[in-house]
Design a protein around this motif. Structure first.
Motif, PDB file in Angstrom:
ATOM      1  N   ARG A 286       0.682  -1.209  -0.043  1.00 11.71           N
ATOM      2  CA  ARG A 286      -0.111  -0.188  -0.052  1.00 11.71           C
ATOM      3  C   ARG A 286       0.953   1.258  -0.043  1.00 11.71           C
ATOM      4  O   ARG A 286       0.511   2.201  -0.542  1.00 11.71           O
ATOM      5  CB  ARG A 286      -1.099  -0.009   1.313  1.00 11.71           C
ATOM      6  CG  ARG A 286      -2.065  -1.052   1.105  1.00 11.71           C
ATOM      7  CD  ARG A 286      -2.756  -1.055   2.417  1.00 11.71           C
ATOM      8  NE  ARG A 286      -3.733  -2.312   2.538  1.00 11.71           N
ATOM      9  CZ  ARG A 286      -4.442  -2.469   3.583  1.00 11.71           C
ATOM     10  NH1 ARG A 286      -4.202  -1.773   4.753  1.00 11.71           N
ATOM     11  NH2 ARG A 286      -5.228  -3.567   3.693  1.00 11.71           N
ATOM     12  N   HIS A 289       2.253   1.721  -3.375  1.00 15.98           N
ATOM     13  CA  HIS A 289       1.603   2.512  -4.426  1.00 15.98           C
ATOM     14  C   HIS A 289       0.761   3.725  -3.902  1.00 15.98           C
ATOM     15  O   HIS A 289       0.040   4.189  -4.319  1.00 15.98           O
ATOM     16  CB  HIS A 289       0.516   1.421  -4.588  1.00 15.98           C
ATOM     17  CG  HIS A 289       0.821   0.215  -5.395  1.00 15.98           C
ATOM     18  ND1 HIS A 289       1.462  -0.976  -4.763  1.00 15.98           N
ATOM     19  CD2 HIS A 289       0.785  -0.093  -6.686  1.00 15.98           C
ATOM     20  CE1 HIS A 289       1.921  -1.730  -5.822  1.00 15.98           C
ATOM     21  NE2 HIS A 289       1.348  -1.356  -6.834  1.00 15.98           N
ATOM     22  N   LYS A 291      -0.699   4.427  -1.022  1.00 14.20           N
ATOM     23  CA  LYS A 291      -1.952   4.514  -0.731  1.00 14.20           C
ATOM     24  C   LYS A 291      -1.702   4.485   0.896  1.00 14.20           C
ATOM     25  O   LYS A 291      -0.853   4.166   1.741  1.00 14.20           O
ATOM     26  CB  LYS A 291      -2.705   3.012  -0.989  1.00 14.20           C
ATOM     27  CG  LYS A 291      -3.009   3.181  -2.575  1.00 14.20           C
ATOM     28  CD  LYS A 291      -3.521   1.697  -2.798  1.00 14.20           C
ATOM     29  CE  LYS A 291      -3.978   1.543  -4.290  1.00 14.20           C
ATOM     30  NZ  LYS A 291      -4.516   0.227  -4.648  1.00 14.20           N
ATOM     31  N   PRO A 293      -2.025   3.222   4.356  1.00 15.22           N
ATOM     32  CA  PRO A 293      -1.708   1.502   4.725  1.00 15.22           C
ATOM     33  C   PRO A 293      -2.710   1.034   5.674  1.00 15.22           C
ATOM     34  O   PRO A 293      -2.864  -0.071   5.711  1.00 15.22           O
ATOM     35  CB  PRO A 293      -0.274   1.668   5.591  1.00 15.22           C
ATOM     36  CG  PRO A 293      -0.317   3.007   5.827  1.00 15.22           C
ATOM     37  CD  PRO A 293      -0.872   3.741   4.858  1.00 15.22           C
ATOM     38  N   ASP A 297      -8.108  -3.062   1.609  1.00 11.50           N
ATOM     39  CA  ASP A 297      -8.194  -3.460   0.302  1.00 11.50           C
ATOM     40  C   ASP A 297      -8.367  -5.098   0.082  1.00 11.50           C
ATOM     41  O   ASP A 297      -8.642  -5.577   1.145  1.00 11.50           O
ATOM     42  CB  ASP A 297      -7.102  -2.905  -0.438  1.00 11.50           C
ATOM     43  CG  ASP A 297      -5.649  -3.363   0.272  1.00 11.50           C
ATOM     44  OD1 ASP A 297      -5.799  -4.594   0.854  1.00 11.50           O
ATOM     45  OD2 ASP A 297      -4.648  -2.750  -0.160  1.00 11.50           O
ATOM     46  N   THR A 299      -5.779  -7.205  -0.808  1.00  3.84           N
ATOM     47  CA  THR A 299      -4.499  -7.766  -1.386  1.00  3.84           C
ATOM     48  C   THR A 299      -3.853  -8.666  -0.416  1.00  3.84           C
ATOM     49  O   THR A 299      -2.595  -9.201  -0.262  1.00  3.84           O
ATOM     50  CB  THR A 299      -3.457  -6.442  -1.578  1.00  3.84           C
ATOM     51  OG1 THR A 299      -3.361  -5.811  -0.177  1.00  3.84           O
ATOM     52  CG2 THR A 299      -3.991  -5.667  -2.413  1.00  3.84           C
TER      53      THR A 299
END
Length: 373
Positions: A286, A289, A291, A293, A297, A299
């Motif tokens: 995360r 990317h 994002k 954390p 999501d 993942t």
């Protein structure tokens, strides 16, 4: 009185009491419309109560205080004397569990901000330290044996926050968090019993007894008939702090594992390897990317297994067997290898597993795209 008999009685008592309590919680949840409602990131498709964890802390406290009361009433001094040296630790364990229990219940009912939860988790880490338990030795990790107090105390608090959140975040499919925690508690009960620390063994068994009926309702309960339930943050937070106490107690300087052939640090944290490695990978992904954390999501490892077409039941069995394999192999390897190499092998194995899952997932998506065209 045999401690095998005591452990068996506590386990059976908690199984029965928890089963009754959870059935009543389900009834209240449906009457008051207290559900975990499905959305785009969740796997379940029916509104399901998420208050199963409300049973955990009270039932564990009930069984342990009942054990102490009954042994005092029957004048079984030997049992009471076993508890006396751990009075401070057990009292602060109870205090921290109740604190997280209340915060988790508030979060499940009305929601609690991340900052508040982290603060309370840090406070519980401080309680653990005040009980006299903190990480004092690295047992050869990175070539370090003993660490100073000024490093050990904040490190312990960080470890507590990390483990609690790792258990909370792995709770993504039916039975996964309770299954992994159940395996860890069974493991801790055996290890503590083996080193004749009967108090912590019975605490482990008491917590395990609350998870068994919950696991049944969570995995085999039918949502359409109102029989399924989630543990919610109430359950994951209270079980998380309990496992923190057990793991850090196991690697303490006074542990009899210091006289064994196995590395105490590996023995203490081996059953937590899968949730801990998964949360590190997810947070790292995360952040890479750009994002947040802490935003959810899809993942986690169970999401990757879902993506390649496995059912929830097969994913549950796969991850539990994977955790069991990592636990046993890590402990056995610690007999021959330095703890740094043991951890490195586990990390490389986990990376390889995720690379394979990513590859299978990409191939499946490519085939679906070709078929769609």
């Amino acid at each position: 009185m045999s401690w095998v008999f005591i452990n068996a009685c506590v386990f059976l008592l908690n199984v029965c009491v928890t089963a009754v309590v959870i059935s009543k919680i389900q009834l209240i949840a449906f009457r008051k419309r207290l559900f975990d409602v499905p959305d785009e990131r969740k796997i379940h498709t029916h509104p399901i109560p998420r208050l199963g964890g409300i049973a955990f802390c009270p039932v564990v406290m009930f069984s342990l205080t009942l054990l102490i009361g009954v042994t005092a009433w029957s004048e079984k001094i030997g049992v009471l004397m076993r508890f006396y040296p751990y009075l401070t630790e057990v009292s602060l364990l109870a205090s921290s569990s109740i604190t997280l229990y209340l915060v988790g219940m508030c979060d499940d009912l009305i929601g609690v901000r991340y900052g508040t939860k982290f603060f309370v988790q840090m406070l519980c880490g401080v309680m653990l330290v005040l009980s006299g338990l903190w990480i004092m030795q690295f047992d050869g990790f990175l070539g370090i044996e003993t660490i100073p107090v000024w490093l050990g105390i904040p490190l312990t608090i960080l470890v507590v926050i990390f483990i609690i959140n790792a258990i909370n975040l792995i709770d993504g499919i039916d039975g996964l968090a309770s299954g992994l925690c159940g395996l860890a508690l069974l493991y801790y009960s055996i290890v503590f019993y083996g080193e004749k620390n009967f108090v912590y063994s019975v605490i482990s068994v008491a917590a395990l007894g609350t998870l068994v009926p919950f696991f049944y309702f969570n995995v085999f309960g039918e949502a359409e008939k109102g029989k399924k339930i989630f543990m919610g943050d109430t359950g994951s937070l209270t079980i998380g702090i309990l496992i923190c106490f057990l793991s850090i107690k196991l690697c303490s300087p006074m542990s009899s594992l210091r006289n064994s052939e196995y590395n105490p640090l590996v023995v203490a944290f081996a059953p937590l390897m899968i949730p801990c490695l998964d949360v590190i990978r997810v947070f790292g992904n995360r952040i890479a990317h750009k994002k947040n954390p802490f935003l959810p999501d899809k993942t986690h490892i169970h999401h990757k297994l879902l993506a390649i077409g496995l059912s929830q039941g097969k994913i549950l069995v796969t991850i539990l067997l994977l955790s069991l394999f990592c636990t046993i192999s890590s402990v056995l390897l610690s007999k021959y290898l330095n703890v740094t190499f043991v951890l490195l092998i586990c990390v490389l194995f986990y990376i390889l597993l995720n690379v394979c899952l990513n590859g299978i997932g990409r191939r499946k998506r490519s085939l679906l795209n070709i078929c769609a065209e």
